[in-house]
Scaffold this motif. Sequence first.
Motif, PDB file in Angstrom:
ATOM      1  N   GLU A  36       0.828  -1.208   0.000  1.00 33.25           N
ATOM      2  CA  GLU A  36       0.000   0.000   0.000  1.00 33.25           C
ATOM      3  C   GLU A  36       0.866   1.264   0.000  1.00 33.25           C
ATOM      4  OE1 GLU A  36      -4.076   1.381   2.150  1.00 33.25           O
ATOM      5  OE2 GLU A  36      -2.551   0.481   3.433  1.00 33.25           O
ATOM      6  N   SER A  94      -6.578  -5.452  -5.906  1.00 32.31           N
ATOM      7  CA  SER A  94      -7.988  -5.175  -5.610  1.00 32.31           C
ATOM      8  C   SER A  94      -8.183  -4.738  -4.161  1.00 32.31           C
ATOM      9  CB  SER A  94      -8.860  -6.385  -5.935  1.00 32.31           C
ATOM     10  OG  SER A  94      -8.863  -6.617  -7.321  1.00 32.31           O
ATOM     11  N   PRO A  95      -7.594  -5.443  -3.173  1.00 32.07           N
ATOM     12  CA  PRO A  95      -7.720  -4.955  -1.796  1.00 32.07           C
ATOM     13  C   PRO A  95      -7.127  -3.559  -1.602  1.00 32.07           C
ATOM     14  CG  PRO A  95      -7.011  -7.232  -1.793  1.00 32.07           C
ATOM     15  CD  PRO A  95      -6.970  -6.767  -3.218  1.00 32.07           C
ATOM     16  N   LEU A  98      -9.677  -1.102  -2.995  1.00 31.27           N
ATOM     17  CA  LEU A  98     -10.823  -1.028  -2.091  1.00 31.27           C
ATOM     18  C   LEU A  98     -10.488  -0.208  -0.850  1.00 31.27           C
ATOM     19  CD1 LEU A  98     -12.193  -4.684  -2.340  1.00 31.27           C
ATOM     20  CD2 LEU A  98     -13.114  -2.625  -3.425  1.00 31.27           C
ATOM     21  N   SER A  99      -9.271  -0.347  -0.348  1.00 32.19           N
ATOM     22  CA  SER A  99      -8.882   0.417   0.846  1.00 32.19           C
ATOM     23  C   SER A  99      -8.654   1.895   0.546  1.00 32.19           C
ATOM     24  CB  SER A  99      -7.632  -0.185   1.489  1.00 32.19           C
ATOM     25  OG  SER A  99      -6.481   0.076   0.716  1.00 32.19           O
ATOM     26  N   GLU A 101     -10.492   3.682  -1.452  1.00 29.99           N
ATOM     27  CA  GLU A 101     -11.755   4.314  -1.840  1.00 29.99           C
ATOM     28  C   GLU A 101     -12.147   5.463  -0.909  1.00 29.99           C
ATOM     29  OE1 GLU A 101     -15.243   5.248  -3.847  1.00 29.99           O
ATOM     30  OE2 GLU A 101     -13.560   4.044  -4.522  1.00 29.99           O
ATOM     31  N   ARG A 108     -12.554   2.157  -6.042  1.00 34.68           N
ATOM     32  CA  ARG A 108     -13.391   0.953  -6.078  1.00 34.68           C
ATOM     33  C   ARG A 108     -13.903   0.714  -7.500  1.00 34.68           C
ATOM     34  NH1 ARG A 108     -15.825  -2.078  -2.316  1.00 34.68           N
ATOM     35  NH2 ARG A 108     -17.472  -3.437  -3.059  1.00 34.68           N
ATOM     36  N   THR A 131     -11.649  -7.314   0.609  1.00 39.88           N
ATOM     37  CA  THR A 131     -10.755  -6.392   1.315  1.00 39.88           C
ATOM     38  C   THR A 131      -9.599  -7.196   1.903  1.00 39.88           C
ATOM     39  OG1 THR A 131     -11.924  -6.631   3.415  1.00 39.88           O
ATOM     40  CG2 THR A 131     -12.682  -4.871   1.919  1.00 39.88           C
ATOM     41  N   TRP A 132      -8.538  -6.504   2.260  1.00 41.33           N
ATOM     42  CA  TRP A 132      -7.393  -7.223   2.820  1.00 41.33           C
ATOM     43  C   TRP A 132      -7.756  -7.801   4.178  1.00 41.33           C
ATOM     44  CZ3 TRP A 132      -4.546  -6.705   7.217  1.00 41.33           C
ATOM     45  CH2 TRP A 132      -4.711  -5.554   7.950  1.00 41.33           C
ATOM     46  N   LYS A 133      -8.645  -7.160   4.923  1.00 43.45           N
ATOM     47  CA  LYS A 133      -9.054  -7.709   6.219  1.00 43.45           C
ATOM     48  C   LYS A 133      -9.805  -9.019   6.040  1.00 43.45           C
ATOM     49  CE  LYS A 133      -9.236  -3.485   8.904  1.00 43.45           C
ATOM     50  NZ  LYS A 133     -10.041  -2.572   9.706  1.00 43.45           N
TER      51      LYS A 133
END
Length: 161
Positions: A36, A94-95, A98-99, A101, A108, A131-133
């Motif tokens: 990230e 992708s994660p 999404l994070s 956004e 997203r 999501t990464w979570k």
Amino acid sequence: MSDIKAEALLAAVRDEKLWIGRFTQTGYKAAFQEYEARFGPAYREAVQSAGAEGLGSLTAALLNGMEADWGRQRPWNRSLARLNTRQMLVQYLSPLLLSLEEQTPGCRALAESLRDGWAARWPKETYQMATWKALQGGFRRTILGFPVPEGFGGGGNRDEM
């Protein structure tokens, strides 16, 4: 999109050897944070500069770049290269999008556009986003394939096993 910008963005899926091996229960959180920090700013900038109307061309440029990378592989390595790219899209890119956004609206939409564009080009190799979570929480605790009880190794009572 300029070739320099595309190259910087494509590095997020090209360097799979640095990242795929770290997709483990203990290594993924730190790996994702590094990923990230390294690629987030470039993707934020690209989404902001593309705007909603430019996400289609950004998606096309990224997918074309990925496909060109596979074409540079030896014929017997191309399917593995595509698999590694898809794995990077699922586990990291992708994660990441999404994070991002919350900070950068449109990230997203780019992630969804990449997923949908991939599915349109290679319908037998679609993927889903998370999501990464959600990915981090999906690791099973096992030893040699056997599930590890919750308290095992974490100070729990061994007699309860």
